[in-house]
Design a protein around this motif. Structure first.
Motif, mmCIF file in Angstrom:
data_model
loop_
_atom_site.group_PDB
_atom_site.id
_atom_site.type_symbol
_atom_site.label_atom_id
_atom_site.label_comp_id
_atom_site.label_asym_id
_atom_site.label_seq_id
_atom_site.Cartn_x
_atom_site.Cartn_y
_atom_site.Cartn_z
ATOM 1 N N GLY A 105 -5.713 -3.833 -12.295
ATOM 2 C CA GLY A 105 -4.926 -4.864 -11.631
ATOM 3 C C GLY A 105 -3.864 -4.263 -10.731
ATOM 4 O O GLY A 105 -3.640 -4.729 -9.608
ATOM 5 N N ALA A 106 -3.208 -3.217 -11.216
ATOM 6 C CA ALA A 106 -2.177 -2.554 -10.413
ATOM 7 C C ALA A 106 -2.789 -1.906 -9.176
ATOM 8 O O ALA A 106 -2.213 -1.974 -8.080
ATOM 9 C CB ALA A 106 -1.446 -1.509 -11.254
ATOM 10 N N LEU A 107 -3.962 -1.296 -9.333
ATOM 11 C CA LEU A 107 -4.631 -0.688 -8.183
ATOM 12 C C LEU A 107 -5.049 -1.746 -7.166
ATOM 13 O O LEU A 107 -4.920 -1.541 -5.950
ATOM 14 C CB LEU A 107 -5.848 0.117 -8.643
ATOM 15 C CG LEU A 107 -5.546 1.403 -9.410
ATOM 16 C CD1 LEU A 107 -6.840 2.024 -9.931
ATOM 17 C CD2 LEU A 107 -4.783 2.390 -8.540
ATOM 18 N N ALA A 108 -5.534 -2.885 -7.649
ATOM 19 C CA ALA A 108 -5.922 -3.971 -6.742
ATOM 20 C C ALA A 108 -4.703 -4.530 -6.006
ATOM 21 O O ALA A 108 -4.776 -4.798 -4.795
ATOM 22 C CB ALA A 108 -6.630 -5.077 -7.520
ATOM 23 N N ARG A 110 -1.958 -2.923 -5.354
ATOM 24 C CA ARG A 110 -1.530 -1.875 -4.414
ATOM 25 C C ARG A 110 -2.411 -1.892 -3.160
ATOM 26 O O ARG A 110 -1.922 -1.800 -2.045
ATOM 27 C CB ARG A 110 -1.588 -0.513 -5.101
ATOM 28 C CG ARG A 110 -1.406 0.677 -4.218
ATOM 29 C CD ARG A 110 0.018 0.925 -3.921
ATOM 30 N NE ARG A 110 0.113 2.140 -3.105
ATOM 31 C CZ ARG A 110 1.193 2.529 -2.548
ATOM 32 N NH1 ARG A 110 2.311 1.866 -2.741
ATOM 33 N NH2 ARG A 110 1.223 3.602 -1.817
ATOM 34 N N ALA A 111 -3.722 -2.011 -3.343
ATOM 35 C CA ALA A 111 -4.639 -2.051 -2.205
ATOM 36 C C ALA A 111 -4.367 -3.276 -1.335
ATOM 37 O O ALA A 111 -4.370 -3.176 -0.098
ATOM 38 C CB ALA A 111 -6.082 -2.049 -2.695
ATOM 39 N N ARG A 115 -3.174 -3.309 2.556
ATOM 40 C CA ARG A 115 -3.865 -4.070 3.606
ATOM 41 C C ARG A 115 -2.886 -4.978 4.354
ATOM 42 O O ARG A 115 -2.941 -5.078 5.577
ATOM 43 C CB ARG A 115 -4.999 -4.903 3.011
ATOM 44 C CG ARG A 115 -6.255 -4.118 2.706
ATOM 45 C CD ARG A 115 -7.426 -5.033 2.377
ATOM 46 N NE ARG A 115 -7.153 -5.941 1.265
ATOM 47 C CZ ARG A 115 -7.318 -5.646 -0.008
ATOM 48 N NH1 ARG A 115 -7.745 -4.455 -0.367
ATOM 49 N NH2 ARG A 115 -7.038 -6.527 -0.947
ATOM 50 N N GLU A 116 -1.992 -5.618 3.608
ATOM 51 C CA GLU A 116 -0.994 -6.490 4.245
ATOM 52 C C GLU A 116 -0.095 -5.693 5.174
ATOM 53 O O GLU A 116 0.230 -6.148 6.268
ATOM 54 C CB GLU A 116 -0.153 -7.192 3.182
ATOM 55 C CG GLU A 116 -0.863 -8.292 2.452
ATOM 56 C CD GLU A 116 -0.024 -8.876 1.328
ATOM 57 O OE1 GLU A 116 1.197 -8.610 1.282
ATOM 58 O OE2 GLU A 116 -0.584 -9.589 0.487
ATOM 59 N N ARG A 117 0.310 -4.523 4.727
ATOM 60 C CA ARG A 117 1.165 -3.670 5.571
ATOM 61 C C ARG A 117 0.427 -3.248 6.825
ATOM 62 O O ARG A 117 1.002 -3.218 7.908
ATOM 63 C CB ARG A 117 1.631 -2.437 4.799
ATOM 64 C CG ARG A 117 2.706 -2.782 3.796
ATOM 65 C CD ARG A 117 3.351 -1.565 3.295
ATOM 66 N NE ARG A 117 3.711 -0.718 4.430
ATOM 67 C CZ ARG A 117 4.593 0.232 4.385
ATOM 68 N NH1 ARG A 117 5.216 0.490 3.289
ATOM 69 N NH2 ARG A 117 4.863 0.981 5.437
#
Length: 176
Positions: A105-108, A110-111, A115-117
């Motif tokens: 969940g944390a990796l998702a 973060r990804a 992507r938003e950035r």
């Protein structure tokens, strides 16, 4: 992301695989001794250097390590296991799955954040100052189409073409 207990549980499960009852008892005794020593060190803290580890974190880890070795020793006694097997440890396996799910969940998250950035870097936000007569025409067009003036300008910019000589052109279109 993980508590000291989570880190220790994962470590002890890996270290404990294949250990006998006596070896697990030795590990529990060692953890108890180290727990006691780190608690005593907390009482005699002097000045620490910038690269010294945090004695409170170390003490917390030994408390958790002692508790986990005790849990495994009690489990082996209750189940009459000759050696420890992480796969047979239902509670430990549950915790491991929860840690894995938490990590995924944390990796998702973060990804998604990355992507938003990236999308935010690719966007262009512009503040346009238009003469009064152009502004009035843009507002009138926006009012007729039901869009905001910014949306009309965005659609206009989306349809702009540059000719070979550098001139910008837009074919007639209806804002949608």
């Amino acid at each position: 992301m993980w508590s000291a207990e989570d880190v220790v549980r994962a470590s002890v499960r890996r270290q404990g695989e294949g250990l006998s009852v006596a070896q697990v008892a030795d590990k529990a005794a060692e953890a108890q001794r180290r727990e006691r020593e780190t608690r005593q060190q907390l009482n005699f803290l002097g000045d620490r250097g910038p690269y010294d580890s945090d004695p409170e974190d170390l003490a917390e880890q030994w408390v958790a390590r002692h508790a986990e070795w005790r849990r495994i020793a009690d489990l082996m006694d209750a189940q009459d296991w000759p050696v420890y097997s992480p796969e047979r440890d239902v509670q430990g396996s549950t915790w491991a799955r929860e840690r894995d799910a938490q990590r995924e969940g944390a990796l998702a998250r973060r990804a998604a954040w990355q992507r938003e950035r990236q999308d935010a870097r690719d966007e262009l936000k512009a503040q346009v100052w238009l003469p009064a007569d152009v502004s009035r025409r843009l507002r009138a067009i926006a009012a007729r189409t039901g869009f905001s003036p910014e949306q009309v300008l965005a659609q206009l910019a989306d349809r702009v073409r540059m000719d070979n000589d550098g001139a910008l052109t837009v074919d007639a279109f209806t804002p949608r």
